[in-house]
Enzyme design. Structure first.
Site, short mmCIF file in Angstrom:
data_model
loop_
_atom_site.label_atom_id
_atom_site.label_comp_id
_atom_site.label_asym_id
_atom_site.label_seq_id
_atom_site.Cartn_x
_atom_site.Cartn_y
_atom_site.Cartn_z
N ILE A 169 6.26 52.00 -3.24
CA ILE A 169 6.07 51.26 -4.48
C ILE A 169 6.67 52.02 -5.67
CG2 ILE A 169 4.34 50.30 -6.08
CD1 ILE A 169 4.66 48.86 -3.29
N THR A 193 -10.04 53.26 -12.11
CA THR A 193 -9.31 53.46 -13.36
C THR A 193 -10.23 54.15 -14.39
OG1 THR A 193 -8.18 51.41 -12.84
CG2 THR A 193 -7.82 52.30 -15.03
N ARG A 211 4.02 52.44 10.63
CA ARG A 211 2.74 52.89 10.09
C ARG A 211 1.58 52.02 10.56
NH1 ARG A 211 4.00 53.30 3.93
NH2 ARG A 211 5.17 51.46 4.51
N CYS A 215 -1.83 48.55 4.37
CA CYS A 215 -2.48 47.81 3.29
C CYS A 215 -3.61 46.94 3.84
CB CYS A 215 -1.46 46.92 2.59
SG CYS A 215 -0.04 47.85 2.04
N ASP A 255 7.46 63.70 -7.55
CA ASP A 255 6.91 63.65 -6.18
C ASP A 255 6.60 65.07 -5.71
OD1 ASP A 255 6.90 61.18 -3.98
OD2 ASP A 255 6.86 63.20 -3.08
N LYS A 283 -6.64 42.98 -6.30
CA LYS A 283 -5.76 43.54 -5.26
C LYS A 283 -6.48 43.63 -3.91
CE LYS A 283 -2.71 45.82 -3.09
NZ LYS A 283 -1.37 45.40 -2.79
N PHE A 340 4.99 47.61 13.00
CA PHE A 340 3.72 46.95 12.65
C PHE A 340 3.90 45.48 12.32
CE2 PHE A 340 4.39 47.87 8.06
CZ PHE A 340 3.83 46.74 7.47
N LYS A 341 5.13 45.07 12.09
CA LYS A 341 5.39 43.64 11.95
C LYS A 341 6.85 43.36 12.28
CE LYS A 341 5.99 43.36 6.94
NZ LYS A 341 5.55 42.64 5.75
N THR A 345 -3.64 56.02 -1.51
CA THR A 345 -5.11 56.09 -1.51
C THR A 345 -5.56 55.78 -0.08
OG1 THR A 345 -5.01 53.81 -2.32
CG2 THR A 345 -5.60 55.49 -3.93
N ARG A 376 -6.24 37.95 3.47
CA ARG A 376 -5.29 37.84 4.58
C ARG A 376 -5.89 38.42 5.86
NH1 ARG A 376 -0.30 35.85 5.18
NH2 ARG A 376 1.22 37.05 6.37
N1 SAJ Z 1 -0.15 39.55 10.75
C1 SAJ Z 1 -0.69 38.80 11.78
N2 SAJ Z 1 -0.70 37.44 11.67
C2 SAJ Z 1 -0.22 36.80 10.57
C3 SAJ Z 1 0.33 37.57 9.51
C4 SAJ Z 1 0.35 38.95 9.64
O1 SAJ Z 1 -1.15 39.32 12.80
O2 SAJ Z 1 -0.27 35.56 10.55
C5 SAJ Z 1 -0.12 41.03 10.86
C6 SAJ Z 1 1.29 41.62 10.88
O3 SAJ Z 1 1.85 41.58 12.14
C7 SAJ Z 1 1.01 43.03 10.40
C8 SAJ Z 1 -0.15 42.85 9.41
O4 SAJ Z 1 -0.71 41.58 9.69
O5 SAJ Z 1 0.59 43.84 11.47
C9 SAJ Z 1 0.23 42.90 7.94
O6 SAJ Z 1 1.47 42.25 7.71
P1 SAJ Z 1 1.78 41.34 6.43
O7 SAJ Z 1 3.21 40.97 6.52
O8 SAJ Z 1 0.82 40.24 6.35
O9 SAJ Z 1 1.47 42.26 5.17
P2 SAJ Z 1 1.95 43.74 4.69
O10 SAJ Z 1 0.89 44.73 5.12
O11 SAJ Z 1 3.34 44.05 5.02
O12 SAJ Z 1 1.84 43.55 3.09
C10 SAJ Z 1 0.60 43.15 2.50
C11 SAJ Z 1 0.87 41.92 1.60
N3 SAJ Z 1 -0.39 41.30 1.21
C12 SAJ Z 1 -0.62 39.97 1.39
O13 SAJ Z 1 0.17 39.23 1.92
C13 SAJ Z 1 -1.93 39.46 0.87
C14 SAJ Z 1 1.66 42.37 0.38
O14 SAJ Z 1 1.84 41.28 -0.51
C15 SAJ Z 1 0.91 43.51 -0.32
O15 SAJ Z 1 1.60 43.95 -1.48
C16 SAJ Z 1 0.84 44.66 0.65
O16 SAJ Z 1 0.06 44.23 1.76
C17 SAJ Z 1 0.23 45.84 -0.05
O17 SAJ Z 1 0.98 46.74 -0.52
O18 SAJ Z 1 -0.99 45.86 -0.26
#
Ligand code: SAJ
Length: 423
Positions: free
Chosen positions: A13, A125, A336, A265, A32, A211, A328-329, A84, A218
């Site tokens: 970020i 904060t 991570r 996250c 950093d 946040k 992880f996705k 964090t 999700r």
């Molecule tokens: N996942 C599932 N099924 C789904 C969607 C996701 O199993 O239908 C899994 C993914 O495979 C992965 C995990 O969830 O393992 C998280 O993936 P993600 O793409 O949903 O989210 P992140 O962790 O890459 O990013 C999230 C986002 N938050 C939301 O969508 C609410 C992003 O907008 C945030 O900024 C980020 O966390 C963060 O920095 O907090």
């Protein structure tokens, strides 16, 4: 005028944020603790994988607007974007924010704006403000002086998706919670330099909770999908078809089950809520438990497949397992907190020398897997040779592939991309 901006923490970020300020011709000093990170950036390169970021960093460093250092220097604005993490007891570890406060305090000056961006438990904060006030009794802070304070402090979470960070930093709406109205106004003016989305002002604690609520929303919804997938498996129903059918309802939108929830996250932030409201956060806590149980469930499915093959006369040494996807996705190279990686590690511990991994987004396998004698393999060879195929991540390459499996082969498709039933 807030001309010089110091970004504390140049990670996923902090670095893109620093670069976008620099692209608006603001003088940005990135700080950093890692010499490697600082050197890499000062050479115009990046230490993380994120589309478009390398070009922006090269341009910003080349034009002299972005510079990295290990030493905090005076600035008009300090943006804290440090990790964090969770402790082993699933409690928020705020030590990096405290360290950032300690590094800022000596150079803080009247008129400065301090912004916390790190995902934080409600109240952080205000704690940051208290730490700074303690270290700089010569300055006034919003918690005591209100609008008249020398230092302005705000919480401004990011909500960008890894893989789309540069785009989403600019386009997404921002929630901004200042400790006073003047704090919020100063933060809004700052972010409006590059944010095209709306900057919506709220109270500082509401911004912190917002946040956490986003990622918990999700996580809870993914837990629903994961729980459904396990129920459907027991009842012989194709969960992917079921979700497609249910989502035809105009007010239903079930997410996709998988092998677990990873990243740093969604699998982490809900615990911040649980930690601060353990008695009330029942659903949020249960969702975490459901999602964290999914990798073990996948491992049990593999055990079942092995038992099936053994019934057909295969011995343990005949059986090999190909795992598709480690990240992880989909379509990223980020490992991570990856549940897929966890699953492959466990399989390799249980079945040494029998595991193949197919991961088109990584040049080589992580050391942990190499040490466990996991072999990296091309898709085609793995499909041909392995007795069990386990699809863990729905990478584009895997969605496109077509193959004919032989009847002795078992398929465990945790993402529903190969059109198989049950998992
Ligand atoms: N996942 C599932 N099924 C789904 C969607 C996701 O199993 O239908 C899994 C993914 O495979 C992965 C995990 O969830 O393992 C998280 O993936 P993600 O793409 O949903 O989210 P992140 O962790 O890459 O990013 C999230 C986002 N938050 C939301 O969508 C609410 C992003 O907008 C945030 O900024 C980020 O966390 C963060 O920095 O907090």
């Amino acid at each position: 005028m807030l001309n010089t901006i110091s970004i504390i923490g140049l990670g996923y970020i902090g670095l893109p944020t620093a670069t976008l300020f620099a692209s608006r011709k603001m003088r940005v000093i990135g700080v950093d603790v890692s010499a490697y990170v600082v050197d890499t950036i000062n050479q115009g390169n990046i230490h993380i994988v994120e589309p478009e970021l390398d070009i922006l960093v090269r341009a910003a460093v080349g034009a002299g607007y972005l510079r990295a250092t290990m030493q905090t220097e005076p600035a008009d604005v300090f943006v804290i974007a440090v990790p964090t993490p969770l402790t082993d007891e699933k409690k928020p570890d705020l030590s990096c924010i405290e360290a950032a406060a300690k590094s800022i305090a000596p150079v803080l000056a009247k008129g400065n704006l301090v912004i916390l961006e790190s995902t934080s438990p409600v109240g952080t904060t205000e704690r940051l403000a208290a730490w700074l006030a303690e270290m700089r009794p010569d300055l006034t802070f919003p918690q005591h002086a209100g609008e008249a304070s020398d230092i302005r402090i705000a919480y401004c979470p990011e909500r960008v998706l890894p893989g789309r960070i540069v785009h989403e930093l600019v386009e997404n709406d921002r929630v901004i919670g200042g400790m006073t109205s003047k704090c919020s106004e100063a933060a809004v003016r700052l972010y409006q330099s590059f944010v095209k989305g709306e900057c919506v002002v709220t109270a500082v604690r509401a911004a912190e909770m917002c946040k956490l609520a986003e990622n918990s929303f999700r996580d809870t919804n993914i837990a629903f999908a994961n729980e459904l997938s396990m129920i459907c498996d027991e009842q012989g129903i194709d969960v992917w078809e079921l979700i497609r059918l249910a989502n035809r309802h105009p007010r239903v939108n079930i997410l996709q089950p998988g092998c677990g929830v990873g990243g740093h996250c969604i699998a982490v932030d809900p615990w911040f809520i649980v930690d601060s409201a353990p008695d009330s956060a029942k659903l949020i806590a249960t969702a975490r438990v459901v999602n964290d149980s999914k990798p073990e469930w996948v491992l049990r499915k593999v055990d079942q497949a092995i038992a099936d093959l053994q019934k057909l006369g295969l011995t343990a040494s005949d059986i090999s397992i190909a795992c598709f996807g480690l990240t992880f996705k989909p379509d990223i190279d980020d490992l991570r907190e990856s549940p897929a990686l966890h699953i492959v590690q466990k399989l390799a511990e249980r079945h040494p020398g029998k595991i193949f991994a197919v991961e088109p987004n990584l040049e080589s396998l992580p050391e942990t897997l190499i040490d466990l004698r996991v072999r990296q393999m091309d898709t085609g060879v793995a499909v041909e040779r392995a007795s069990i195929l386990v699809l863990l991540v729905d990478h584009a390459q895997f969605k496109l592939m077509s193959f004919k499996n032989n009847s002795d082969q078992r398929i465990i498709d945790t993402r529903g991309v190969w059109g198989k039933k049950h998992v």
